[in-house]
Motif scaffolding. Structure first.
Motif, PDB file in Angstrom:
ATOM      1  N   LEU A  23      60.471   4.741  37.235  1.00  0.00           N
ATOM      2  CA  LEU A  23      60.333   3.396  36.673  1.00  0.00           C
ATOM      3  C   LEU A  23      59.540   2.488  37.607  1.00  0.00           C
ATOM      4  O   LEU A  23      58.700   1.703  37.161  1.00  0.00           O
ATOM      5  CB  LEU A  23      61.711   2.809  36.379  1.00  0.00           C
ATOM      6  N   ILE A  24      59.754   2.596  38.896  1.00  0.00           N
ATOM      7  CA  ILE A  24      59.002   1.808  39.877  1.00  0.00           C
ATOM      8  C   ILE A  24      57.525   2.183  39.839  1.00  0.00           C
ATOM      9  O   ILE A  24      56.650   1.313  39.859  1.00  0.00           O
ATOM     10  CB  ILE A  24      59.589   1.983  41.290  1.00  0.00           C
ATOM     11  N   ALA A  25      57.226   3.481  39.772  1.00  0.00           N
ATOM     12  CA  ALA A  25      55.825   3.926  39.704  1.00  0.00           C
ATOM     13  C   ALA A  25      55.144   3.361  38.469  1.00  0.00           C
ATOM     14  O   ALA A  25      53.986   2.918  38.530  1.00  0.00           O
ATOM     15  CB  ALA A  25      55.755   5.453  39.704  1.00  0.00           C
ATOM     16  N   ILE A  26      55.835   3.346  37.355  1.00  0.00           N
ATOM     17  CA  ILE A  26      55.267   2.811  36.111  1.00  0.00           C
ATOM     18  C   ILE A  26      55.124   1.296  36.208  1.00  0.00           C
ATOM     19  O   ILE A  26      54.125   0.730  35.749  1.00  0.00           O
ATOM     20  CB  ILE A  26      56.122   3.225  34.899  1.00  0.00           C
ATOM     21  N   ALA A  27      56.093   0.621  36.826  1.00  0.00           N
ATOM     22  CA  ALA A  27      55.993  -0.832  37.000  1.00  0.00           C
ATOM     23  C   ALA A  27      54.787  -1.194  37.865  1.00  0.00           C
ATOM     24  O   ALA A  27      54.120  -2.190  37.621  1.00  0.00           O
ATOM     25  CB  ALA A  27      57.281  -1.374  37.617  1.00  0.00           C
ATOM     26  N   ARG A  28      54.484  -0.361  38.854  1.00  0.00           N
ATOM     27  CA  ARG A  28      53.328  -0.608  39.720  1.00  0.00           C
ATOM     28  C   ARG A  28      52.013  -0.389  38.988  1.00  0.00           C
ATOM     29  O   ARG A  28      51.037  -1.082  39.227  1.00  0.00           O
ATOM     30  CB  ARG A  28      53.376   0.312  40.933  1.00  0.00           C
ATOM     31  N   ASP A  29      51.989   0.617  38.119  1.00  0.00           N
ATOM     32  CA  ASP A  29      50.756   0.968  37.400  1.00  0.00           C
ATOM     33  C   ASP A  29      51.103   1.434  35.997  1.00  0.00           C
ATOM     34  O   ASP A  29      51.386   2.618  35.791  1.00  0.00           O
ATOM     35  CB  ASP A  29      50.008   2.066  38.154  1.00  0.00           C
ATOM     36  N   PRO A  30      51.104   0.530  35.009  1.00  0.00           N
ATOM     37  CA  PRO A  30      51.505   0.885  33.644  1.00  0.00           C
ATOM     38  C   PRO A  30      50.629   1.957  32.986  1.00  0.00           C
ATOM     39  O   PRO A  30      51.046   2.568  32.020  1.00  0.00           O
ATOM     40  CB  PRO A  30      51.396  -0.440  32.884  1.00  0.00           C
ATOM     41  N   GLY A  31      49.447   2.201  33.523  1.00  0.00           N
ATOM     42  CA  GLY A  31      48.571   3.221  32.956  1.00  0.00           C
ATOM     43  C   GLY A  31      48.599   4.530  33.722  1.00  0.00           C
ATOM     44  O   GLY A  31      47.792   5.430  33.469  1.00  0.00           O
ATOM     45  N   ILE A  32      49.535   4.679  34.632  1.00  0.00           N
ATOM     46  CA  ILE A  32      49.609   5.872  35.478  1.00  0.00           C
ATOM     47  C   ILE A  32      49.876   7.125  34.638  1.00  0.00           C
ATOM     48  O   ILE A  32      50.589   7.072  33.644  1.00  0.00           O
ATOM     49  CB  ILE A  32      50.687   5.698  36.580  1.00  0.00           C
ATOM     50  N   ARG A  33      49.283   8.226  35.045  1.00  0.00           N
ATOM     51  CA  ARG A  33      49.520   9.495  34.356  1.00  0.00           C
ATOM     52  C   ARG A  33      50.794  10.133  34.883  1.00  0.00           C
ATOM     53  O   ARG A  33      51.155   9.973  36.051  1.00  0.00           O
ATOM     54  CB  ARG A  33      48.349  10.450  34.593  1.00  0.00           C
ATOM     55  N   LEU A  34      51.470  10.870  34.014  1.00  0.00           N
ATOM     56  CA  LEU A  34      52.716  11.531  34.407  1.00  0.00           C
ATOM     57  C   LEU A  34      52.485  12.478  35.576  1.00  0.00           C
ATOM     58  O   LEU A  34      53.334  12.592  36.465  1.00  0.00           O
ATOM     59  CB  LEU A  34      53.334  12.266  33.222  1.00  0.00           C
ATOM     60  N   ARG A  35      51.348  13.130  35.598  1.00  0.00           N
ATOM     61  CA  ARG A  35      51.069  14.059  36.706  1.00  0.00           C
ATOM     62  C   ARG A  35      50.965  13.309  38.031  1.00  0.00           C
ATOM     63  O   ARG A  35      51.372  13.811  39.064  1.00  0.00           O
ATOM     64  CB  ARG A  35      49.835  14.888  36.373  1.00  0.00           C
ATOM     65  N   ASP A  36      50.427  12.079  37.993  1.00  0.00           N
ATOM     66  CA  ASP A  36      50.339  11.292  39.220  1.00  0.00           C
ATOM     67  C   ASP A  36      51.723  10.792  39.667  1.00  0.00           C
ATOM     68  O   ASP A  36      52.006  10.726  40.861  1.00  0.00           O
ATOM     69  CB  ASP A  36      49.385  10.112  39.028  1.00  0.00           C
ATOM     70  N   ILE A  37      52.561  10.446  38.700  1.00  0.00           N
ATOM     71  CA  ILE A  37      53.938  10.067  39.029  1.00  0.00           C
ATOM     72  C   ILE A  37      54.642  11.248  39.690  1.00  0.00           C
ATOM     73  O   ILE A  37      55.348  11.089  40.686  1.00  0.00           O
ATOM     74  CB  ILE A  37      54.723   9.618  37.782  1.00  0.00           C
ATOM     75  N   ALA A  38      54.447  12.430  39.131  1.00  0.00           N
ATOM     76  CA  ALA A  38      55.087  13.636  39.671  1.00  0.00           C
ATOM     77  C   ALA A  38      54.697  13.848  41.131  1.00  0.00           C
ATOM     78  O   ALA A  38      55.558  14.106  41.978  1.00  0.00           O
ATOM     79  CB  ALA A  38      54.712  14.855  38.823  1.00  0.00           C
ATOM     80  N   VAL A  39      53.425  13.705  41.438  1.00  0.00           N
ATOM     81  CA  VAL A  39      52.961  13.881  42.816  1.00  0.00           C
ATOM     82  C   VAL A  39      53.558  12.804  43.709  1.00  0.00           C
ATOM     83  O   VAL A  39      54.089  13.097  44.789  1.00  0.00           O
ATOM     84  CB  VAL A  39      51.412  13.848  42.876  1.00  0.00           C
TER      85      VAL A  39
END
Length: 131
Positions: A23-39
């Motif tokens: 949720l924090i990763a998405i809050a930082r970048d709403p267009g982030i890809r799931l693969r980037d969140i995973a990394v």
């Protein structure tokens, strides 16, 4: 004498859950890809996908398509799940850890509530009373 901060330490636990990290990763970048969140979070892409599904199902995230990609918006007013924090919105914590949140839909002017605004909700900022 050993304090809790020295000597033998227990490993394997963290203060934030994987759901919170995603949720924090998405809050930082709403267009982030799931693969980037995973990394970023040290998780598998499949785990991140399951977490995002959980967060959507429980009303913490809204997803829209933006061309070939997904764009996520943290739901305004979302509250913590645990009874100990149930009256508090997550926006304050996310603002602290991720910076101000964008709660606008794609193509509209962003609104960014500050941690101070998020803490103006009932139960926030009021002194605790002890019996």
């Amino acid at each position: 004498m050993e304090s809790e901060h020295s000597g033998h330490r227990r490993h394997g636990w963290t203060f934030l859950t994987n759901h919170a990290r995603v949720l924090i990763a998405i809050a930082r970048d709403p267009g982030i890809r799931l693969r980037d969140i995973a990394v970023d979070c040290g998780l598998t892409e499949r785990t991140v996908q399951a977490i995002v599904t959980d967060l959507q199902a429980d009303g913490y995230l809204n997803k829209t398509r933006d061309g070939r990609r997904n764009r996520y918006v943290v739901a305004p007013g979302a509250r913590f799940r645990h009874p100990a924090e149930a009256g508090h919105e997550i926006a304050g914590l996310l603002a602290y850890l991720a910076g101000p949140l964008s709660t606008s839909a794609p193509g509209t002017a962003p609104t960014t509530p500050s941690a101070e605004v998020a803490n103006d909700t009932p139960g926030h900022g009021e002194p605790r009373t002890t019996a």
